[in-house]
Design a protein around this motif. Structure first.
Motif, PDB file in Angstrom:
ATOM      1  N   MET A   1       0.916  -1.345   0.011  1.00 36.76           N
ATOM      2  CA  MET A   1      -0.073  -0.054   0.107  1.00 36.76           C
ATOM      3  C   MET A   1       1.054   1.645   0.077  1.00 36.76           C
ATOM      4  O   MET A   1       2.226   1.336   0.809  1.00 36.76           O
ATOM      5  CB  MET A   1      -0.614  -0.593   1.202  1.00 36.76           C
ATOM      6  N   SER A   2       0.600   2.028  -1.017  1.00 37.73           N
ATOM      7  CA  SER A   2       1.393   3.439  -0.828  1.00 37.73           C
ATOM      8  C   SER A   2       0.668   4.512  -0.191  1.00 37.73           C
ATOM      9  O   SER A   2      -0.897   4.432   0.132  1.00 37.73           O
ATOM     10  CB  SER A   2       1.458   3.571  -2.437  1.00 37.73           C
ATOM     11  N   GLY A   3       1.113   5.063   0.110  1.00 35.28           N
ATOM     12  CA  GLY A   3       0.312   6.431   0.939  1.00 35.28           C
ATOM     13  C   GLY A   3       0.228   6.118   2.323  1.00 35.28           C
ATOM     14  O   GLY A   3       0.967   5.422   3.193  1.00 35.28           O
ATOM     15  N   SER A   4      -0.690   7.330   3.637  1.00 40.71           N
ATOM     16  CA  SER A   4      -0.721   7.257   4.933  1.00 40.71           C
ATOM     17  C   SER A   4      -1.898   7.027   4.859  1.00 40.71           C
ATOM     18  O   SER A   4      -2.839   7.376   4.614  1.00 40.71           O
ATOM     19  CB  SER A   4       0.877   8.483   5.745  1.00 40.71           C
ATOM     20  N   LEU A   5      -1.748   6.987   6.645  1.00 42.15           N
ATOM     21  CA  LEU A   5      -2.932   7.396   7.056  1.00 42.15           C
ATOM     22  C   LEU A   5      -3.524   8.328   8.425  1.00 42.15           C
ATOM     23  O   LEU A   5      -2.166   7.390   9.151  1.00 42.15           O
ATOM     24  CB  LEU A   5      -3.943   5.963   7.070  1.00 42.15           C
ATOM     25  N   ASN A   6      -3.710   9.024   8.338  1.00 38.85           N
ATOM     26  CA  ASN A   6      -3.895   9.948  10.196  1.00 38.85           C
ATOM     27  C   ASN A   6      -4.780   9.646  10.344  1.00 38.85           C
ATOM     28  O   ASN A   6      -5.770  10.900   9.634  1.00 38.85           O
ATOM     29  CB  ASN A   6      -3.301  11.544  10.266  1.00 38.85           C
ATOM     30  N   LYS A   7      -5.424   8.979  10.806  1.00 38.89           N
ATOM     31  CA  LYS A   7      -6.819   9.115  11.636  1.00 38.89           C
ATOM     32  C   LYS A   7      -7.737   8.782  13.149  1.00 38.89           C
ATOM     33  O   LYS A   7      -6.235   7.467  13.603  1.00 38.89           O
ATOM     34  CB  LYS A   7      -7.927   7.391  10.741  1.00 38.89           C
ATOM     35  N   VAL A   8      -7.962   9.263  14.393  1.00 40.79           N
ATOM     36  CA  VAL A   8      -7.891   9.228  15.094  1.00 40.79           C
ATOM     37  C   VAL A   8     -10.010   9.207  15.180  1.00 40.79           C
ATOM     38  O   VAL A   8     -10.272   9.647  14.903  1.00 40.79           O
ATOM     39  CB  VAL A   8      -7.932  10.261  15.910  1.00 40.79           C
ATOM     40  N   LEU A   9     -10.169   8.147  16.287  1.00 47.00           N
ATOM     41  CA  LEU A   9     -11.535   8.148  16.613  1.00 47.00           C
ATOM     42  C   LEU A   9     -11.518   7.587  18.404  1.00 47.00           C
ATOM     43  O   LEU A   9     -11.085   6.974  18.942  1.00 47.00           O
ATOM     44  CB  LEU A   9     -12.136   7.296  15.797  1.00 47.00           C
ATOM     45  N   LEU A  10     -12.189   8.557  19.200  1.00 41.48           N
ATOM     46  CA  LEU A  10     -12.588   9.003  20.667  1.00 41.48           C
ATOM     47  C   LEU A  10     -13.508   9.082  21.004  1.00 41.48           C
ATOM     48  O   LEU A  10     -14.490   9.440  20.376  1.00 41.48           O
ATOM     49  CB  LEU A  10     -11.568  10.337  20.662  1.00 41.48           C
ATOM     50  N   ILE A  11     -14.471   8.035  21.740  1.00 43.01           N
ATOM     51  CA  ILE A  11     -15.069   7.920  22.408  1.00 43.01           C
ATOM     52  C   ILE A  11     -14.888   8.522  23.970  1.00 43.01           C
ATOM     53  O   ILE A  11     -13.937   7.764  24.400  1.00 43.01           O
ATOM     54  CB  ILE A  11     -16.089   7.196  22.629  1.00 43.01           C
ATOM     55  N   GLY A  12     -15.328   9.705  24.704  1.00 43.28           N
ATOM     56  CA  GLY A  12     -15.167   9.985  26.160  1.00 43.28           C
ATOM     57  C   GLY A  12     -16.321  10.997  26.434  1.00 43.28           C
ATOM     58  O   GLY A  12     -16.749  11.706  25.989  1.00 43.28           O
ATOM     59  N   ASN A  13     -15.387  11.622  27.227  1.00 44.22           N
ATOM     60  CA  ASN A  13     -16.464  12.774  27.740  1.00 44.22           C
ATOM     61  C   ASN A  13     -15.713  13.839  27.811  1.00 44.22           C
ATOM     62  O   ASN A  13     -14.153  14.215  27.973  1.00 44.22           O
ATOM     63  CB  ASN A  13     -16.735  12.061  29.380  1.00 44.22           C
ATOM     64  N   LEU A  14     -16.208  15.199  28.002  1.00 42.49           N
ATOM     65  CA  LEU A  14     -15.331  16.383  27.933  1.00 42.49           C
ATOM     66  C   LEU A  14     -14.824  16.845  28.700  1.00 42.49           C
ATOM     67  O   LEU A  14     -16.299  16.986  29.392  1.00 42.49           O
ATOM     68  CB  LEU A  14     -17.117  17.882  27.071  1.00 42.49           C
ATOM     69  N   GLY A  15     -14.632  17.789  28.969  1.00 44.07           N
ATOM     70  CA  GLY A  15     -13.308  18.117  30.504  1.00 44.07           C
ATOM     71  C   GLY A  15     -14.019  19.716  30.037  1.00 44.07           C
ATOM     72  O   GLY A  15     -14.184  20.043  31.483  1.00 44.07           O
ATOM     73  N   ARG A  16     -14.471  20.039  29.518  1.00 51.54           N
ATOM     74  CA  ARG A  16     -14.533  21.302  29.959  1.00 51.54           C
ATOM     75  C   ARG A  16     -15.080  21.974  28.020  1.00 51.54           C
ATOM     76  O   ARG A  16     -15.424  21.103  27.530  1.00 51.54           O
ATOM     77  CB  ARG A  16     -13.663  22.176  29.777  1.00 51.54           C
ATOM     78  N   ASP A  17     -16.200  22.676  28.914  1.00 53.07           N
ATOM     79  CA  ASP A  17     -16.830  23.396  27.316  1.00 53.07           C
ATOM     80  C   ASP A  17     -16.224  24.095  26.625  1.00 53.07           C
ATOM     81  O   ASP A  17     -15.439  24.459  27.225  1.00 53.07           O
ATOM     82  CB  ASP A  17     -17.925  24.534  27.870  1.00 53.07           C
ATOM     83  N   PRO A  18     -16.952  23.846  24.935  1.00 53.62           N
ATOM     84  CA  PRO A  18     -15.726  24.326  24.169  1.00 53.62           C
ATOM     85  C   PRO A  18     -15.654  25.887  24.408  1.00 53.62           C
ATOM     86  O   PRO A  18     -16.651  26.651  24.558  1.00 53.62           O
ATOM     87  CB  PRO A  18     -16.650  23.767  22.568  1.00 53.62           C
ATOM     88  N   GLU A  19     -14.643  26.560  23.655  1.00 53.98           N
ATOM     89  CA  GLU A  19     -13.975  28.066  23.772  1.00 53.98           C
ATOM     90  C   GLU A  19     -14.207  28.248  22.541  1.00 53.98           C
ATOM     91  O   GLU A  19     -13.184  27.829  21.480  1.00 53.98           O
ATOM     92  CB  GLU A  19     -12.982  28.235  24.372  1.00 53.98           C
ATOM     93  N   LEU A  20     -15.326  29.117  22.188  1.00 54.73           N
ATOM     94  CA  LEU A  20     -15.466  29.412  20.682  1.00 54.73           C
ATOM     95  C   LEU A  20     -14.441  30.617  20.390  1.00 54.73           C
ATOM     96  O   LEU A  20     -14.281  31.637  21.101  1.00 54.73           O
ATOM     97  CB  LEU A  20     -16.493  29.679  20.228  1.00 54.73           C
ATOM     98  N   LYS A  21     -13.289  31.188  19.377  1.00 53.57           N
ATOM     99  CA  LYS A  21     -12.445  32.272  19.134  1.00 53.57           C
ATOM    100  C   LYS A  21     -12.822  32.679  17.587  1.00 53.57           C
ATOM    101  O   LYS A  21     -13.146  31.592  16.796  1.00 53.57           O
ATOM    102  CB  LYS A  21     -11.128  32.470  19.583  1.00 53.57           C
ATOM    103  N   ALA A  22     -12.191  33.303  16.996  1.00 48.47           N
ATOM    104  CA  ALA A  22     -12.224  33.485  15.278  1.00 48.47           C
ATOM    105  C   ALA A  22     -11.300  34.204  15.443  1.00 48.47           C
ATOM    106  O   ALA A  22     -10.165  34.965  15.724  1.00 48.47           O
ATOM    107  CB  ALA A  22     -13.102  34.414  15.154  1.00 48.47           C
ATOM    108  N   THR A  23     -10.711  33.566  14.235  1.00 52.73           N
ATOM    109  CA  THR A  23      -9.354  34.183  14.311  1.00 52.73           C
ATOM    110  C   THR A  23      -9.321  35.692  12.856  1.00 52.73           C
ATOM    111  O   THR A  23     -10.152  36.704  12.391  1.00 52.73           O
ATOM    112  CB  THR A  23      -9.030  33.039  12.729  1.00 52.73           C
TER     113      THR A  23
END
Length: 157
Positions: A1-23
């Motif tokens: 197989m040529s190429g590569s794969l960078n894949k993550v699958l997590l099932i867990g609990n949020l440690g904090r509320d998301p913090e939304l910002k803008a660039t």
């Protein structure tokens, strides 16, 4: 197989509320943490556990959805890829951080666990990539509300 794969699958609990910002260009970005816990029994039969903390980064419309619906303590599935970034801390030391660049997330659990459709209800899905919509598909929770863990007696091996 040529190429590569960078894949993550997590099932867990949020440690904090998301913090939304803008660039500076106006792109939305949300950051939050997710905890995953591994449990096992040692040779003496004592229950052991180890919790890993993951830094999650979500971009665009999906970041806005995360900020609106995800809440600390709630269970979520994160699909994405590992990204490393370098930065210089306040003492001038160069450091490397590992983030999970979220491409997709699915809110797990039941709406009765503290959310409603208007205030962060669960059982919904936010998909990344080309489709940045939010759809409520009412994902069922495991029987008995066990949070996805199984008693040792139920494992067939």
């Amino acid at each position: 197989m040529s190429g590569s794969l960078n894949k993550v699958l997590l099932i867990g609990n949020l440690g904090r509320d998301p913090e939304l910002k803008a660039t500076p260009s106006g792109q939305s970005v949300a950051r939050f943490s997710v905890a995953t816990t591994e449990t096992w029994k040692n040779q003496a039969g004592e229950k052991q556990s180890k919790t890993e903390w993951h830094n999650i980064v979500v971009w665009g419309k999906q970041a806005e959805i995360a900020e609106k619906y995800l809440r600390k303590g709630k269970q979520v599935m994160i699909e994405g890829r590992i990204q490393y970034r370098e930065y210089t801390d306040q003492a001038g030391v160069k450091k490397t951080a590992c983030d999970i660049r979220c491409d997709n997330f699915v809110m797990l659990g039941r709406m009765e666990d503290g959310g409603t459709r208007d205030s962060g209800g669960y059982g919904g899905r936010a998909s990344g990539g080309g489709s940045q919509d939010f759809e409520d598909h009412g994902a069922p929770s495991p029987a008995g509300g066990g949070g996805g863990s199984f008693p040792d007696d139920d494992i067939p091996f």
